[in-house]
Design an enzyme around this catalytic site. Structure first.
Site: not given
Ligand code: B3K
Ligand code: ZN
Length: 898
Positions: A301-302, A305, A125, A268-269, A324
């Site tokens: 948080h992750e 997601h 991301e 959050e893969n 987000e």
């Molecule tokens: N989604 C990622 C952030 C990615 C940032 C890319 N430059 C972490 C998060 O917000 O959970």
């Molecule tokens: Zn996030």
């Protein structure tokens, strides 16, 4: 220019669906640090909902193209270029295999596939996947992935990717393989792989429906003793999402992996979250209470997601706040529930106060500068620059307002409908708003403005009491005041502002609330007014005495409230408001007002003085044992220098520092005995406990220590701090003691005690990079003096063997701490801070543009400073603008100078 070349400005209005869709992806990796071969086989078909294109344009960056086959036959019309790959005249539906090579060992950008500490990691991301293979690297292209990893078994014994492990086994020549399958369709930005020498803490838990899940926290072997808290946080997150939102973990296995080279907090893969070590590793000796809390929040948080971001994702990057803002809201609620459950309002308020402090200090500042943008931006040059406080924190406030309007149950109904409608889709912020509106039978058309208008709204309040009629009217007016040009052009009309209010009687108790037209007073003594017009009057009836209004309770909307409270009224609210947030707020208003007056005096050389009544108001909080220690710590902490400088007509960091130091000293000296008593009373002897209560005691005790370090004669504080340093069994107390020693010694150019403690700290934790980061940060943020400017210390530390510009945590600990968290020293009149900033932005630009762009942002408010500083900042910005190459940094400095 090929179609995949990135134009200078990307606009939301230009969104078009992709010409092709990719249904399945099979990736094969031969992992070699300098030369990783990637074979990517995709099922591709034309998108029936898009206009016809004869060529298939794939994005790709920093890739060496090897070959293309279509349906098994070599395809000659494939043209690789700087931005990707063009395939001419492709069929309507086909299987495409592309082979390419990348160089993870040399990838210092930490975007795409890279090597850290000898192991492989990915970060995709927002647009990193195109640095791994050619692809339609945009979030509205969702596919199922299978991934085969091959690597040397000795060097990379662990091979991980998204989803479930299908098979693993040995290969010739000491190599081995693992094959992973992710059953859920996902956009490429959620792809991940990890390979290396790692070990895991494992737990098996049952999810709500009784299915067994394998949970793993993967780290380097010597860090295994620091994984328990992350695992507990993960288990709590899983439970919380089930009970609060009815959302269950959908994979058999969920993995967290820690890496020490990482651009942000975590990612959050799907099924394979990759984390900055800072947000995983903790034990009492190495991590502070704040670290423990942050780990819980980021793990949550992750994990959250997985539903808000992964199962339902964003159609395009302009919708970033869809995932987000919503996920920040969810992690904030999770932390509040963990601290105080649904009912302990005081404990919940502590979390709320901390979040609002961040919002006001950082997001309000962003909204006032050249990077101001709506929660759903209209355009960007580099999307990585838009992972901002506005998208995250203001976005979370916008989500919170739905809950304030509809209540927890109404909000839950909206979330249920959102998943019912959109599970498996890539959608927009409008889709989310419509789900919330429809589930609650409401028209939320006006609410859309929260997504499209930038700038911080101002609500000014006028009140009038009619004793004869027993009526109390509250007139609210909304506008944006004098906002940044970037924000002004987005402002079209009034917002729907949920404005929570209470009325307080002379005895300090809340009065009953009955609005004109209602038949009787409500039970609740806080009312959420729906404020929708530019000006609107709300009249309360049967108000037997003139009340004191408690405005915007619990910070019910991300706005600035203007109301002319007297100092006495603020002291009264600080003592009595039933809304704990507003109690804190009253103290902050009181302090801010005094501090700004003093800063104005300091700027013109007038002697400073502080009224006894202000000292008395603080003394009451300090000695009020009915208040929780955590709350008292927050209430007694003065607004930050950055926040105060931002409130001045012309920001003057030196004057703000002088004013704030004056008040700290005054409070220290006037309340010396109380600080000492509080220090003694809130010690936490015995084994370290990471509970909110224990951490509240430590916070208050260490705040007392920091005030004591301000005493005209700091001998006592130095003695206490040295003893605390030596006896500490946890990092919270040890680092607070070290910080107190550094600050107590600032006035006399450094003390023996401070020096010894610094040396000891380094030796003790030499093998703990996250603690050495603290060692750098403490020195970069310390107070300086004319004889001992901090810039000199920072420059010396840049040459320290443990310093490494390529490691983002280390760069942040020294450079960012100085440039963004030590305003009085950074903004030195001689411009030494700005020269240093320019050097570092330029150096980082060549290594890691995302990190460089973050640093670049520390000068963006330059126009708001005093003329001398302004000139110095402009010169530094111009220097950077003339030398940097990345799109990331260019966007920041060009917007700042425009
Ligand atoms: N989604 C990622 C952030 C990615 C940032 C890319 N430059 C972490 C998060 O917000 O959970
Ligand atoms: Zn996030």
């Amino acid at each position: 220019m090929a179609d995949t070349a990135t134009p200078n400005v990307i606009r939301r209005a230009d969104y078009a669906p992709p010409a092709f869709l990719i249904d399945t992806v099979a990736l094969e990796f031969d992992l070699i640090p300098e030369r990783t071969v990637v074979r990517n086989t995709m099922r591709v078909r034309r998108n029936p909902d898009a206009s016809h294109a004869s060529n298939f344009e794939l994005m790709g960056e920093q890739l060496e193209f090897v070959s293309a086959t279509i349906d098994g036959a070599p395809f000659a019309q494939a043209h690789a270029h700087e931005h990707g790959l063009t395939l001419d005249n492709v069929p309507d539906s086909f299987e495409l295999t592309l082979t390419s090579i990348c160089n993870p060992a040399e990838n210092t950008t930490l975007s795409g596939l890279y090597v850290s500490g000898g192991n492989f990691f990915t970060q995709c991301e927002a647009e990193g996947f195109r640095r791994i293979t050619y692809f339609l690297d945009r979030p509205d292209v969702m596919a199922t992935f299978t991934v085969t990893l091959r690597a040397s078994k000795a060097d990379y014994p662990v091979l991980l990717s998204n989803g479930n492990l299908l098979e693993e086994g040995d290969l010739p020549d000491g190599r081995h393989f693992a094959r992973w399958e992710d059953p859920f369709r996902k956009p490429s930005y959620l792809f991940a792989l990890v390979a290396g020498k790692l070990v895991a803490l494992e737990e098996r838990v049952k999810s709500g429906s009784g299915k067994e899940k394998l949970l793993q926290v993967w780290v380097e072997p010597h860090d295994l003793d620091k994984t328990r808290h992350a695992m507990d946080s993960l288990i709590n997150s899983i439970r919380w999402d089930e009970s609060r939102f009815g959302l269950e973990l959908d994979l058999d296995r969920f993995m967290i992996v820690a890496v020490s080279d990482f651009n942000m907090g975590a990612m959050e893969n799907k099924g394979l979250n990759i984390f900055n070590t800072k947000y995983v590793l903790a034990n009492p000796e190495t991590a502070t209470d704040t670290d423990f809390a942050n780990i819980e929040a980021v793990v949550g948080h992750e994990y959250f997601h997985n539903w808000t971001g992964n199962r339902v994702t964003c159609r395009d990057w302009f919708q970033l706040s869809l995932k987000e803002g919503l996920t920040v809201f969810r992690d904030q609620e999770f932390s509040a529930d963990m601290a105080g459950g649904a009912t302990d309002e005081a404990a919940r308020a502590t979390k709320r106060i901390e979040d609002v402090r961040v919002l006001r200090q950082m997001q309000f500042a962003e909204d006032a500068g050249p990077m101001a943008h709506p929660v759903r931006p209209e355009s960007y040059v580099e999307i990585n620059n838009f992972y901002t406080m506005t998208v995250y924190e203001k976005g979370s406030e916008v989500v919170r307002m739905y809950q304030t309007l509809f209540g927890r149950d109404g909000f839950r109904k909206g979330m249920d409908l959102y998943f019912k409608r959109h599970d498996g889709q890539a959608v927009t912020c409008d889709d989310f708003r419509h789900a919330l509106a429809d589930a609650n039978g409401r028209d939320l058309a006006q609410f859309e403005r929260w997504y499209s208008q930038a700038g911080t709204p101002r609500v000014s309040v006028r009140t009038q009491y009619d004793a004869a009629q027993q009526r109390y009217s509250v007139t609210l007016t909304q506008g944006y005041g004098d906002t940044a040009p970037a924000a002004r052009e987005t402002q079209k009309g009034p917002l729907l502002i949920p404005f929570a209010i209470g009325l307080i009687g002379k005895d300090g108790h809340d009065l009953a609330l009955q609005l004109e037209g209602e038949t009787r007073a409500s039970e609740a003594t806080t009312r959420v007014l729906e404020f929708t017009q530019t000006e609107q009057t709300f009249t309360f009836v049967n108000v037997a005495q003139e009340p004191l209004p408690s405005l915007l309770r619990n910070f019910s909307a991300p706005v600035i409230v203007e109301y002319d409270y007297s100092a006495d009224q603020l002291a009264f609210l600080l003592a009595h408001d039933s809304d704990p947030f507003n109690r804190w707020e009253a103290g902050q208003r009181l302090a801010t007002r005094e501090l700004l007056t003093l800063a104005g005096r300091a700027a013109t050389g007038v002697p400073l003085q502080l009224d006894d009544s202000v000292v008395a108001a603080f003394a009451r909080v300090l000695t009020d044992e009915t208040l929780s220690p955590a709350f008292r710590e927050l209430a007694l902490m003065l607004p930050s220098e950055a926040y105060l400088a931002e409130q001045m007509a012309e920001s003057n960091p030196a004057a703000v520092h002088a004013a704030r130091q004056f008040v700290r000293k005054r409070l220290a000296n006037a309340l010396r005995a109380d600080w000492l008593a509080v220090y003694e009373k809130h010690r936490t002897p015995g084994a370290y406990e990471a509970t909110p209560e224990a951490s509240g005691h430590r916070a208050l005790k260490n705040l007392a220590l920091s005030y004591l370090a301000e005493l005209d004669d700091p001998a006592e504080a130095v003695r206490l701090a040295s003893a605390q340093y030596d006896a500490a069994n946890n990092m919270t107390d040890r680092s607070a003691a070290l910080s107190a020693l550094l600050n107590a010694s600032a006035a006399n150019g450094g003390s023996v005690e401070a020096h010894q403690a610094l040396d000891d700290f380094y030796r003790r934790f030499e093998k703990e990079p996250l603690v050495i980061d603290k060692w750098f940060a403490l020195q970069a943020t310390q107070r300086g003096s004319a004889q001992r400017p901090v810039i000199e210390i920072v420059r010396k530390l840049m040459a320290h063997p443990a310093f490494n510009l390529k490691n983002p945590n280390r760069a942040r600990s020294l450079i960012f701490s100085f440039c963004a968290a030590n305003p009085a020293q950074f903004h030195a009149e001689d411009g030494s801070g700005y020269a240093f900033w320019a050097e570092q932005v330029i150096a980082l630009d060549a290594i890691n543009p995302q990190v460089a762009a973050r640093l670049a942002r520390s000068l963006e408010l330059w126009r708001r400073f005093t003329p001398t500083l302004r000139d110095g900042m402009r010169a530094a910005l111009e220097k950077v603008a003339s030398q940097v190459k990345s799109r990331d940094v260019r966007e920041i400095v060009e917007k700042a100078l425009a």
